[in-house]
Design a protein around this motif. Structure first.
Motif, PDB file in Angstrom:
ATOM      1  N   TYR A  33      12.455 -46.871 -21.968  1.00 26.44           N
ATOM      2  CA  TYR A  33      12.879 -47.003 -20.578  1.00 26.44           C
ATOM      3  C   TYR A  33      12.019 -48.013 -19.842  1.00 26.44           C
ATOM      4  N   ARG A  34      12.645 -48.649 -18.857  1.00 21.18           N
ATOM      5  CA  ARG A  34      11.941 -49.491 -17.888  1.00 21.18           C
ATOM      6  C   ARG A  34      12.505 -49.171 -16.514  1.00 21.18           C
ATOM      7  N   VAL A  35      11.620 -49.151 -15.531  1.00 20.44           N
ATOM      8  CA  VAL A  35      12.023 -48.960 -14.137  1.00 20.44           C
ATOM      9  C   VAL A  35      11.377 -50.078 -13.332  1.00 20.44           C
ATOM     10  N   THR A  36      12.198 -50.764 -12.553  1.00 17.77           N
ATOM     11  CA  THR A  36      11.715 -51.814 -11.664  1.00 17.77           C
ATOM     12  C   THR A  36      12.292 -51.562 -10.285  1.00 17.77           C
ATOM     13  N   VAL A  42      17.219 -39.881 -14.101  1.00 15.09           N
ATOM     14  CA  VAL A  42      16.334 -38.728 -14.273  1.00 15.09           C
ATOM     15  C   VAL A  42      15.426 -38.912 -15.490  1.00 15.09           C
ATOM     16  N   ALA A  43      15.994 -39.354 -16.620  1.00  8.24           N
ATOM     17  CA  ALA A  43      15.205 -39.523 -17.844  1.00  8.24           C
ATOM     18  C   ALA A  43      14.136 -40.603 -17.673  1.00  8.24           C
ATOM     19  N   ALA A  44      14.497 -41.719 -17.046  1.00  5.81           N
ATOM     20  CA  ALA A  44      13.524 -42.790 -16.840  1.00  5.81           C
ATOM     21  C   ALA A  44      12.421 -42.349 -15.880  1.00  5.81           C
ATOM     22  N   TYR A  52      17.111 -49.614 -13.578  1.00  5.78           N
ATOM     23  CA  TYR A  52      16.774 -48.729 -14.705  1.00  5.78           C
ATOM     24  C   TYR A  52      17.305 -49.356 -15.977  1.00  5.78           C
ATOM     25  N   GLU A  53      16.442 -49.443 -16.973  1.00 10.02           N
ATOM     26  CA  GLU A  53      16.857 -49.981 -18.268  1.00 10.02           C
ATOM     27  C   GLU A  53      16.599 -48.930 -19.342  1.00 10.02           C
TER      28      GLU A  53
END
Length: 164
Positions: A77-80, A114-116, A160-161
């Protein structure tokens, strides 16, 4: 070559072994440091989004927060979180708000958020109950997904990736 050819000017000379060891001791760490510095320059959230997804951040935007799972293969996961100066209507591609869906997040999209968030624990959280959220999504053949959610109340894009 004879022994005399090694000693003649212009002849082929082997480096003495201590000099070779010194070069090895200096060259290996220098190559590692160069590689590390190159990764710092090349792997900003902006360049990663551009290379992985072919998207550019909107004009007058800045990255507020970025997290990614440490993985040898780049999966996970990636969050920006990106803030944008108003007006935000001049986005490009996936960040073009006029082309984003006004529909509520799907079960799959909510699951990704939610998972990220659980895996990366960003300090800027998306409140999925905020009215007026707009979404856009890109998918790749391997199952990787990029979900972009715009929250007009904060002028922020939450990206979200999920990479496979």
């Amino acid at each position: 070559m004879s022994a005399d050819e090694y000693r003649r000017p212009g002849g082929f000379r082997l480096l003495p072994w201590p000099l070779g060891i010194i070069l090895l001791v200096v060259a290996v760490p220098a190559a590692y440091l160069f590689s590390w510095a190159w990764d710092l320059v090349e792997s900003t959230p902006e360049t990663v989004l551009a290379s992985n997804w072919g998207v550019r951040l909107p004009p007058r935007s800045s990255v507020v927060e970025h997290h990614e799972e440490a993985s040898f293969h780049g999966d996970g996961y990636r969050v920006t979180v990106v803030t944008v100066e108003p007006p935000v209507e001049d986005g490009v591609g996936i960040f073009d708000i006029s082309n984003m869906s006004p529909e509520p997040l799907t079960i799959e999209q909510s699951g990704l958020v939610v998972a990220a968030a659980k895996a990366l624990r960003p300090t800027n959280h998306l409140d999925m109950s905020t009215p007026g959220l707009r979404t856009a999504e890109l998918a790749q053949g391997d199952g990787s997904v990029l979900l972009c959610v715009f929250d007009a109340s904060t002028n922020r894009f939450f990206i979200y990736e999920e990479l496979f």
